[in-house]
Scaffold this motif. Structure first.
Motif, short mmCIF file in Angstrom:
data_model
loop_
_atom_site.label_atom_id
_atom_site.label_comp_id
_atom_site.label_asym_id
_atom_site.label_seq_id
_atom_site.Cartn_x
_atom_site.Cartn_y
_atom_site.Cartn_z
N THR A 196 0.65 -0.68 -0.24
CA THR A 196 0.06 0.15 -0.35
C THR A 196 0.75 1.02 0.07
O THR A 196 0.45 2.52 -1.18
CB THR A 196 -1.11 -0.18 1.45
OG1 THR A 196 -1.37 -1.36 0.92
CG2 THR A 196 -2.32 1.12 1.17
N ASP A 224 -8.49 -4.73 -1.54
CA ASP A 224 -8.09 -4.85 -0.05
C ASP A 224 -8.99 -5.09 0.59
O ASP A 224 -9.09 -3.88 1.77
CB ASP A 224 -6.80 -4.69 0.58
CG ASP A 224 -6.09 -5.03 1.63
OD1 ASP A 224 -7.21 -6.13 2.37
OD2 ASP A 224 -5.00 -5.06 2.20
N ARG A 252 -8.78 -6.45 5.77
CA ARG A 252 -8.15 -5.94 6.79
C ARG A 252 -8.13 -4.60 7.05
O ARG A 252 -8.88 -3.79 6.17
CB ARG A 252 -6.54 -6.06 6.20
CG ARG A 252 -5.68 -5.77 8.17
CD ARG A 252 -4.06 -5.57 7.99
NE ARG A 252 -3.88 -4.88 6.92
CZ ARG A 252 -3.34 -3.36 6.72
NH1 ARG A 252 -3.92 -2.69 7.81
NH2 ARG A 252 -3.20 -3.01 5.91
N GLN A 270 -6.23 3.35 4.62
CA GLN A 270 -4.63 3.66 4.10
C GLN A 270 -4.94 4.46 2.97
O GLN A 270 -4.24 5.01 2.70
CB GLN A 270 -3.66 2.73 4.54
CG GLN A 270 -2.89 2.62 4.71
CD GLN A 270 -1.75 0.88 4.86
OE1 GLN A 270 -2.58 0.28 4.74
NE2 GLN A 270 -0.66 1.47 4.31
N ASP A 303 -4.42 -2.17 -5.61
CA ASP A 303 -3.97 -1.75 -4.33
C ASP A 303 -4.31 -3.72 -3.96
O ASP A 303 -5.95 -3.25 -3.68
CB ASP A 303 -3.72 -1.04 -3.20
CG ASP A 303 -3.10 -2.17 -1.77
OD1 ASP A 303 -1.57 -3.32 -1.96
OD2 ASP A 303 -3.27 -1.54 -0.26
N THR A 304 -3.25 -4.83 -3.71
CA THR A 304 -4.20 -5.79 -3.24
C THR A 304 -3.65 -6.06 -1.54
O THR A 304 -3.21 -6.27 -1.54
CB THR A 304 -3.40 -7.25 -4.03
OG1 THR A 304 -2.14 -7.33 -4.25
CG2 THR A 304 -3.31 -6.76 -5.54
MG LIG Z 1 -1.39 -2.63 2.62
#
Ligand SMILES: [Mg+2]
Ligand SMILES: Nc1nc2c(ncn2[C@@H]2O[C@H](COP(=O)(O)OP(=O)(O)OP(=O)(O)O)[C@@H](O)[C@H]2O)c(=O)[nH]1
Length: 368
Positions: free
Chosen positions: A181, A205, A208, A214, A251-252
């Motif tokens: 990230t 993502d 989480r 983020q 972003d994964t």
């Molecule tokens: Mg990340």
């Protein structure tokens, strides 16, 4: 690193000795015929097994040239314009990857053994056992040659931009916590703030708590569009919505490299998006065996290149160097700290060479 010299009446016998003493992963440094054409003709092989981290990242003493100079030349200056606007054609999936020389040598080695009828036996008549003198101390010149050979194989390949046919699409993949990230934000900042590109951030993502926040926070600071894809079709639709931008960064979620289901899932999602280039993120602090496993696990996605992160968290890079060379993937970007966007470099060949030869000093020269 263990370097040993082997001598036998024939090349096959000398290779057998190498395999017996150092195993199949031994690397052949040199292969010479001694007293050629005489009754005493023999084959001499210098072989190495693994090597010592310090021997590779420290400036080495060349026995002939004397101690390495401490006032090393400054690292090459970046040519930002080097991110060329050349339309990039995806490699056909069936194209074989170039083989490393060491693999070729090992193949020859195995072929010779096979021709001789399988696994090597104990050395027979005519084969000379390596003498104690032959189990020589590591020779600095040979280590240096081996190191330079490895470094010579490492290529730089930051992303290139399509001009006409839609955005360049990259997806950052890799294990948990390696800096995917943060690197996505750094790449976005680099191309948007420095090069004036239109950049979109997408997050896949959802594993989480807080992961998408983020990325959203970075997007908000840079005033970039940011979307979250919860299902496979969301990803394709989000990409379709942002066809007018230059770069889409996906972003994964990070997962264990032993979780093969995760890589299958990524593969499945990515298959819905044309010309998506996965960038595999590797942390410089990861152990050799784990790096190997990570590269193997993500091979299915046919990564375009590597991002090497957390260079600041270690001072030894030989394992990384070896695994990058073995992975046969070019390096796109490097990161060396938590600051976004500062702790970031676009890879180029002279810098990679200087970094893997001089270690952290090369990074300091570059960023200061
Ligand atoms: Mg990340
Ligand atoms: N020292 C250092 N820390 C870094 C670097 N890159 C990222 N980090 C830190 O590493 C931690 C994890 O970074 P993330 O970007 O969240 O990692 P990730 O791969 O996205 O993590 P997951 O999404 O949980 O898999 C954060 O504290 C980052 O600030 C780097 O180059 N050097």
């Amino acid at each position: 690193m263990i370097i040993k010299r082997f001598e036998a009446a024939t090349a096959a016998k000398a290779f057998e000795l190498v395999k017996n003493a150092l195993g199949e992963d031994a690397v052949i440094l040199s292969n010479k015929t001694l007293d050629k054409g005489t009754d005493h003709q023999r084959t001499e092989i210098m072989a190495a097994m693994d090597y010592d981290v310090e021997n590779v990242t420290e400036p080495l003493v060349d026995q002939e040239a004397g101690p390495a100079k401490t006032n090393a030349p400054p690292a090459a200056t970046y040519n930002y314009a080097a991110v060329r606007k050349v339309a990039k054609k995806k490699q056909p999936t069936s194209a074989p990857r170039p083989r490393l020389e060491s693999q070729e040598l090992r193949k020859n080695f195995n072929r010779i053994l096979q021709e001789k009828g399988g696994a090597p036996q104990n050395t027979g008549a005519g084969a000379t056992k390596p003498s104690s003198a032959a189990a020589a101390k590591p020779n600095q010149r040979q280590i240096k040659e081996w190191r330079d050979k490895l470094i010579g194989k490492i290529k730089a390949a930051p992303i290139r931009f399509h001009n006409q046919d839609g955005p360049t699409i990259i997806a950052l993949v890799g294990p948990t916590g390696v800096g995917k990230t943060t690197s996505a934000a750094k790449i976005a900042a680099w191309y948007h703030l420095r090069e004036g590109k239109k950049v979109t951030l997408l997050s896949m993502d959802c594993y989480r708590i807080g992961a998408t926040d983020q990325l959203r926070t970075y997007a908000r600071i840079m005033r970039l569009p940011c979307e979250v894809a919860i299902r496979k079709k969301d990803l394709a639709q989000a990409v379709a919505r942002h066809q007018n931008c230059d770069l889409i960064i996906i972003d994964t979620a990070g997962k264990s490299p032993y979780d093969t289901g995760h890589v299958d899932e990524l593969h499945n999602w990515f298959s819905n998006v044309t010309d998506l280039h996965p960038l595999l993120v590797l942390s410089a602090t990861t152990k050799k065996e784990d790096l190997e496993q990570i590269v193997k696990s993500y091979d299915q996605l046919e990564p375009h290149s590597l991002i090497l992160t957390k260079l600041d968290e270690t001072r030894t890079y030989a394992t990384l160097c070896q695994q990058v060379a073995n992975a046969q993937l070019p390096v796109g970007y490097l990161t060396m700290g938590q600051r976004v966007p500062e702790d970031f470099l676009v890879a180029d060949k002279p810098f990679l060479e200087s970094f893997f030869k001089k270690g952290w000093g090369a990074v300091e020269q570059k960023i200061n």
